[in-house]
Design a protein around this motif. Structure first.
Motif, mmCIF file in Angstrom:
data_model
loop_
_atom_site.group_PDB
_atom_site.id
_atom_site.type_symbol
_atom_site.label_atom_id
_atom_site.label_comp_id
_atom_site.label_asym_id
_atom_site.label_seq_id
_atom_site.Cartn_x
_atom_site.Cartn_y
_atom_site.Cartn_z
ATOM 1 N N TRP A 45 4.436 6.726 -3.860
ATOM 2 C CA TRP A 45 3.926 8.084 -3.707
ATOM 3 C C TRP A 45 3.642 8.699 -5.068
ATOM 4 C CZ3 TRP A 45 3.306 9.311 1.398
ATOM 5 C CH2 TRP A 45 4.059 8.562 2.320
ATOM 6 N N LYS A 46 2.601 9.529 -5.124
ATOM 7 C CA LYS A 46 2.196 10.176 -6.376
ATOM 8 C C LYS A 46 2.207 11.692 -6.187
ATOM 9 C CE LYS A 46 -1.562 10.408 -9.786
ATOM 10 N NZ LYS A 46 -0.629 10.230 -10.912
ATOM 11 N N LEU A 47 2.762 12.405 -7.149
ATOM 12 C CA LEU A 47 2.920 13.854 -7.055
ATOM 13 C C LEU A 47 1.581 14.556 -6.910
ATOM 14 C CD1 LEU A 47 4.888 16.307 -7.271
ATOM 15 C CD2 LEU A 47 4.406 16.307 -9.732
ATOM 16 N N ASP A 114 9.017 5.819 -5.450
ATOM 17 C CA ASP A 114 8.829 4.562 -4.735
ATOM 18 C C ASP A 114 10.034 4.362 -3.819
ATOM 19 O OD1 ASP A 114 8.166 2.050 -3.830
ATOM 20 O OD2 ASP A 114 7.506 1.330 -5.786
ATOM 21 N N PHE A 115 9.786 4.390 -2.515
ATOM 22 C CA PHE A 115 10.868 4.244 -1.541
ATOM 23 C C PHE A 115 10.841 2.853 -0.920
ATOM 24 C CE2 PHE A 115 10.908 8.860 -1.594
ATOM 25 C CZ PHE A 115 12.228 9.179 -1.323
ATOM 26 N N ASP A 126 12.298 6.586 -9.338
ATOM 27 C CA ASP A 126 11.316 7.524 -9.878
ATOM 28 C C ASP A 126 10.653 6.950 -11.120
ATOM 29 O OD1 ASP A 126 13.139 7.816 -11.962
ATOM 30 O OD2 ASP A 126 13.820 9.801 -11.342
ATOM 31 N N ASP A 127 9.871 7.785 -11.800
ATOM 32 C CA ASP A 127 9.100 7.274 -12.933
ATOM 33 C C ASP A 127 9.942 7.081 -14.188
ATOM 34 O OD1 ASP A 127 9.540 9.915 -13.453
ATOM 35 O OD2 ASP A 127 7.436 10.476 -13.705
ATOM 36 N N LEU A 128 11.208 7.466 -14.147
ATOM 37 C CA LEU A 128 12.127 7.213 -15.250
ATOM 38 C C LEU A 128 13.085 6.075 -14.922
ATOM 39 C CD1 LEU A 128 12.999 10.863 -16.402
ATOM 40 C CD2 LEU A 128 11.315 9.275 -17.362
ATOM 41 N N GLU A 129 12.754 5.338 -13.867
ATOM 42 C CA GLU A 129 13.543 4.184 -13.426
ATOM 43 C C GLU A 129 14.965 4.581 -13.014
ATOM 44 O OE1 GLU A 129 13.347 1.053 -16.284
ATOM 45 O OE2 GLU A 129 11.177 0.782 -16.072
ATOM 46 N N TYR A 205 8.119 19.835 -3.249
ATOM 47 C CA TYR A 205 7.247 18.887 -3.937
ATOM 48 C C TYR A 205 6.532 18.040 -2.889
ATOM 49 C CZ TYR A 205 10.494 20.166 -7.676
ATOM 50 O OH TYR A 205 11.275 20.862 -8.561
ATOM 51 N N VAL A 206 5.234 17.890 -3.052
ATOM 52 C CA VAL A 206 4.430 17.108 -2.121
ATOM 53 C C VAL A 206 3.875 15.893 -2.862
ATOM 54 C CG1 VAL A 206 2.392 17.089 -0.635
ATOM 55 C CG2 VAL A 206 3.840 19.130 -0.734
ATOM 56 N N TYR A 207 3.981 14.736 -2.231
ATOM 57 C CA TYR A 207 3.497 13.489 -2.812
ATOM 58 C C TYR A 207 2.463 12.865 -1.880
ATOM 59 C CZ TYR A 207 7.410 13.684 -6.101
ATOM 60 O OH TYR A 207 8.277 14.058 -7.091
ATOM 61 N N ASP A 208 1.393 12.337 -2.481
ATOM 62 C CA ASP A 208 0.364 11.637 -1.713
ATOM 63 C C ASP A 208 0.636 10.140 -1.750
ATOM 64 O OD1 ASP A 208 -1.025 14.019 -1.223
ATOM 65 O OD2 ASP A 208 -2.139 13.847 -3.104
ATOM 66 N N LEU A 209 0.374 9.484 -0.622
ATOM 67 C CA LEU A 209 0.481 8.030 -0.590
ATOM 68 C C LEU A 209 -0.574 7.456 -1.521
ATOM 69 C CD1 LEU A 209 1.988 5.720 0.954
ATOM 70 C CD2 LEU A 209 0.029 5.685 2.510
ATOM 71 N N LYS A 210 -0.182 6.522 -2.381
ATOM 72 C CA LYS A 210 -1.127 5.954 -3.333
ATOM 73 C C LYS A 210 -2.261 5.247 -2.607
ATOM 74 C CE LYS A 210 1.853 5.420 -7.370
ATOM 75 N NZ LYS A 210 2.377 4.471 -8.385
ATOM 76 N N SER A 211 -3.456 5.361 -3.157
ATOM 77 C CA SER A 211 -4.632 4.785 -2.512
ATOM 78 C C SER A 211 -4.485 3.276 -2.374
ATOM 79 C CB SER A 211 -5.890 5.104 -3.327
ATOM 80 O OG SER A 211 -5.774 4.597 -4.639
ATOM 81 N N GLY A 212 -5.037 2.749 -1.278
ATOM 82 C CA GLY A 212 -4.963 1.321 -1.021
ATOM 83 C C GLY A 212 -3.668 0.883 -0.405
ATOM 84 N N THR A 213 -2.835 1.846 -0.024
ATOM 85 C CA THR A 213 -1.534 1.549 0.581
ATOM 86 C C THR A 213 -1.530 1.958 2.033
ATOM 87 O OG1 THR A 213 -0.503 2.037 -1.554
ATOM 88 C CG2 THR A 213 0.956 1.882 0.352
ATOM 89 N N SER A 214 -0.950 1.131 2.873
ATOM 90 C CA SER A 214 -0.851 1.464 4.300
ATOM 91 C C SER A 214 0.153 2.576 4.497
ATOM 92 C CB SER A 214 -0.418 0.236 5.110
ATOM 93 O OG SER A 214 -1.384 -0.796 5.007
#
Length: 222
Positions: A45-47, A114-115, A126-129, A205-214
């Motif tokens: 997911w992307k913010l 990333d879940f 998250d983006d800081l591992e 906070y709203v996250y969009d599913l990354k493109s190309g992902t089911s």
């Protein structure tokens, strides 16, 4: 001499191709089938900053002009994550680095989440591992000394994962995650009280599913 037929339009003797008028309709792809909601957060997911609580709104609502810990004697002044700003009256005793990082994680959303789900264990990176594991089977977990790897008790409330825990000041923090209708967005909400006046703070906070992902909970298309 045989008389010639006068010039004029010829009579149509053959019917036009039946598919000609429906060519545009035939080329349209069928609408995608509705994906049912599930108790599944899995995916990258992307913010979405436009639909999320903005950091500048949080900064302006709590801290003094330079973020220096708020005015003396004021409760609830300042949020963590802005330099040496205080958090809900914690300036008197101060916070450890780990406690400050804990609050910064809530106040400054990750650019990506990333879940993954493995039975009752829902793991978020998250983006800081940093890794956060939420257990939904009722087990009791203890707070780890490793700030980058923490475990939490959690429950499902319909399609929403709910986690409640205590913050550095002892007040309860409620953090939820859910995939919204259509399974293309994930929403995180955070609710806690701060200061002696118990001022309530709500973050979204709203996250969009990354493109190309089911969508979450569905197998990838082949």
């Amino acid at each position: 001499m045989n008389a010639q037929a006068p010039a004029g339009p010829m009579t149509q003797t053959t019917a036009p191709p039946p598919a000609a008028a429906n060519t545009t309709t035939a080329e349209k792809a069928p609408p995608a089938a509705a994906v049912p909601r599930t108790k599944n957060l899995a995916g990258p997911w992307k913010l979405n900053r436009d639909e999320s609580t903005k950091p500048r709104d949080r900064d302006n609502s709590g801290r003094g002009g330079n973020g220096g810990g708020g005015g003396r004697g004021r409760s609830g002044g300042g949020y963590p994550g802005g330099g040496h700003g205080s958090y809900g009256g914690m300036h008197r005793g101060g916070m450890s680095d780990d406690e400050r990082k804990e609050m910064q994680e809530l106040m400054r959303p990750s650019e990506t989440l990333d879940f993954t789900q493995d039975g009752a264990a829902i793991i978020m990176a998250d983006d800081l591992e940093r890794h956060r594991t939420f257990y939904t089977d009722g087990r009791k977990v203890k707070k780890s000394k490793d700030a980058d790897n923490q475990e939490f008790d959690a429950t499902w409330n319909e399609y929403r994962l709910v986690c409640e825990f205590k913050g550095p000041d002892g007040n309860k923090i409620k953090r939820t995650f859910e995939v919204l209708e259509g399974n293309q967005q994930l929403r995180e909400t955070i609710h806690f009280t701060t200061g002696r006046n118990q001022r309530e703070v709500y973050l979204r906070y709203v996250y969009d599913l990354k493109s190309g992902t089911s969508p979450a909970g569905t197998p990838a298309s082949k």
